[in-house]
Design a protein around this motif. Sequence first.
Motif, PDB file in Angstrom:
ATOM      1  N   PRO A 101      -7.825  19.508  29.642  1.00 17.81           N
ATOM      2  CA  PRO A 101      -6.592  20.294  29.756  1.00 17.81           C
ATOM      3  C   PRO A 101      -6.878  21.769  30.012  1.00 17.81           C
TER       4      PRO A 101
ATOM      5  N   LEU B 162      -2.857  17.171  32.213  1.00 16.66           N
ATOM      6  CA  LEU B 162      -1.914  17.253  31.102  1.00 16.66           C
ATOM      7  C   LEU B 162      -2.369  16.401  29.919  1.00 16.66           C
TER       8      LEU B 162
ATOM      9  N   ASN C 163       1.954  21.385  27.922  1.00 18.90           N
ATOM     10  CA  ASN C 163       1.464  20.178  28.591  1.00 18.90           C
ATOM     11  C   ASN C 163       2.303  18.961  28.219  1.00 18.90           C
TER      12      ASN C 163
END
Length: 242
Positions: free
Chosen positions: A55, A13, A96
């Motif tokens: 990510p 994240l 995220n």
Amino acid sequence: MSGSVSQEPAYVLHRRPYRETSLLVDVFALSAGRMTLVARGGNSAKSPLKAQLQPFQPLLVDWLGRSDLKTLTHTEVRHGPRLVRTGALYSGLYINELLQRILPPGDPCPDLFGAYIETLRALSETDDIEPVLRRFERGLADAMGFGFQWGRATDTGLAVEPGRHYGYDPEQGIVSSVSPDIRLHNLAGEVLLGLEAGDLERLACRRLAKRVMRVLVDHLLQGRPLHSRNLFSHGRGESHES
């Protein structure tokens, strides 16, 4: 989770430098939920972890530790969709950040994990990102105990009717009350019924869904900022996130 864990599906994240050469990595894992791992040496010039801990990259990770802050011991990169369009990338950063700021640590959310994977896939395949984000926000609301039905007023238990107007409150859902403490008012019944049927194509449905989900997300954030919103306003002129 305590002790050692192997081959846990996870996504990064957010990551940030830690001490001289390490990284602190916030991950969303299938069986552990949101957690923070220390990637020792991950910020050094020769470490492969810099390229791996990105990510949206599907990973299988191993970790050790019994405290809240565990140590990443192995990372295996898996194949997954790529977010190459600007809108898809910004949307991925938005979801995220939602997970990072809203999910309590160590709370497994396997259904939401599946929804996250499906959202990344959908974002990689379409330019029409707004319905994708609304569906993910609904999944997050369900996981956090704030799910509701578009087509039913919770204060009466009765089905929404076309021709009437309703309100929305994040603690209650759709309500027939016109009390001033209700967060949103004048939600058209016929539009709510369209959303209940899954219609995110009509402009009226999109606008209403966006209004409602904005209130819900802000309620879940409890005053915490959401920096990814600035990406939409600066990068695209119009925000499609909540």
